[in-house]
Design a protein around this motif. Structure first.
Motif, PDB file in Angstrom:
ATOM      1  N   GLY A  29     -55.621  54.911  71.829  1.00 27.00           N
ATOM      2  CA  GLY A  29     -55.378  53.475  71.727  1.00 27.00           C
ATOM      3  C   GLY A  29     -55.796  52.680  72.942  1.00 27.00           C
ATOM      4  N   GLU A  31     -58.046  50.741  75.251  1.00 25.14           N
ATOM      5  CA  GLU A  31     -59.342  50.078  75.065  1.00 25.14           C
ATOM      6  C   GLU A  31     -60.147  50.212  76.361  1.00 25.14           C
ATOM      7  OE1 GLU A  31     -60.748  48.663  72.528  1.00 25.14           O
ATOM      8  OE2 GLU A  31     -59.141  48.292  71.071  1.00 25.14           O
ATOM      9  N   ARG A  52     -60.271  54.057  72.537  1.00 29.36           N
ATOM     10  CA  ARG A  52     -61.259  53.297  71.777  1.00 29.36           C
ATOM     11  C   ARG A  52     -62.288  52.770  72.782  1.00 29.36           C
ATOM     12  NH1 ARG A  52     -56.474  51.439  68.952  1.00 29.36           N
ATOM     13  NH2 ARG A  52     -56.426  49.581  70.273  1.00 29.36           N
TER      14      ARG A  52
END
Length: 212
Positions: A29, A31, A52
């Motif tokens: 999760g 970023e 991600r």
């Protein structure tokens, strides 16, 4: 890892930055933005933690190499062709190993392998742009990790990040022998005073910054 002629190959600076990134608690999760991804090694490292990942490079050859490496590793990475951030997203972690080697030419090259290391007379052509861009792409609790040579001005980078409202510090250092590029231009580096007459090593620094 697929290596492609003309794309920067992972070296000491890459591994130093990777070590710093692993200390940031990257998890599913998170970023992550990899600016100037090259072969995509840092992007892949983050993806293996479940992050991600968006990777950006201005060289099409690097974009294709990073996409191929992501495919071979079976990792989902968004690899974009572009200059710096490339979109309006905000990221929890931004990593960059930009061009930072001082060069006799004033303007950085627009093509060829040297594009991944040459950065103008002071080595700051890309570093300064990342310092200006970082506050715009970092999430409120986001972190920037950037590696470069002390030859292009560690204090200048800390000051530039501070002007953008970021709190920055050097979190890692490593002294390494000059590589082929530096050795090839030693006469110019010494004539300009960037390198001392008897100097045969450079210090790499990892700079960590976050919103103050």
């Amino acid at each position: 890892m697929l290596t492609v002629p003309g794309v920067y190959q992972p070296q000491q600076d890459t591994h130093l930055l990777m070590r710093a990134m692993c200390h940031e608690g990257v998890s599913p999760g998170t970023e992550v933005l990899d600016l100037g991804t090259g072969s995509g090694v840092l992007a892949l490292c983050a993806a293996r933690f479940g992050a991600r990942v968006t990777a950006v490079d201005i060289a099409w050859r690097a974009v294709l190499a990073a996409r191929a490496n992501a495919l071979f590793a079976r990792r989902r990475i968004r690899v974009l062709h572009g200059d710096l951030a490339g979109d309006d997203r905000r990221y929890d972690l931004v990593v960059s190993n930009p061009p930072y080697v001082p060069a006799p030419e004033i303007a950085p090259p627009e093509r060829g392998a040297a594009r991944s290391w040459d950065a103008g007379h002071d080595g700051r052509a890309v570093v300064d742009r990342i310092c200006a861009t970082a506050p715009l792409v970092l999430a409120p609790q986001g972190v920037l990790l950037m590696v470069h040579s002390a030859l292009c001005g560690t204090d200048d980078t800390l000051a530039a990040l501070a002007r953008g409202g970021l709190r920055a510090e050097v979190t890692d250092r490593e002294l390494i022998p000059f590589g082929p590029v530096m050795r090839a231009r030693l006469p110019w580096l010494r004539d300009t005073g960037i390198v001392g007459r008897d100097q045969d090593k450079e210090e790499l620094v990892v700079i960590r910054a976050e919103h103050a």
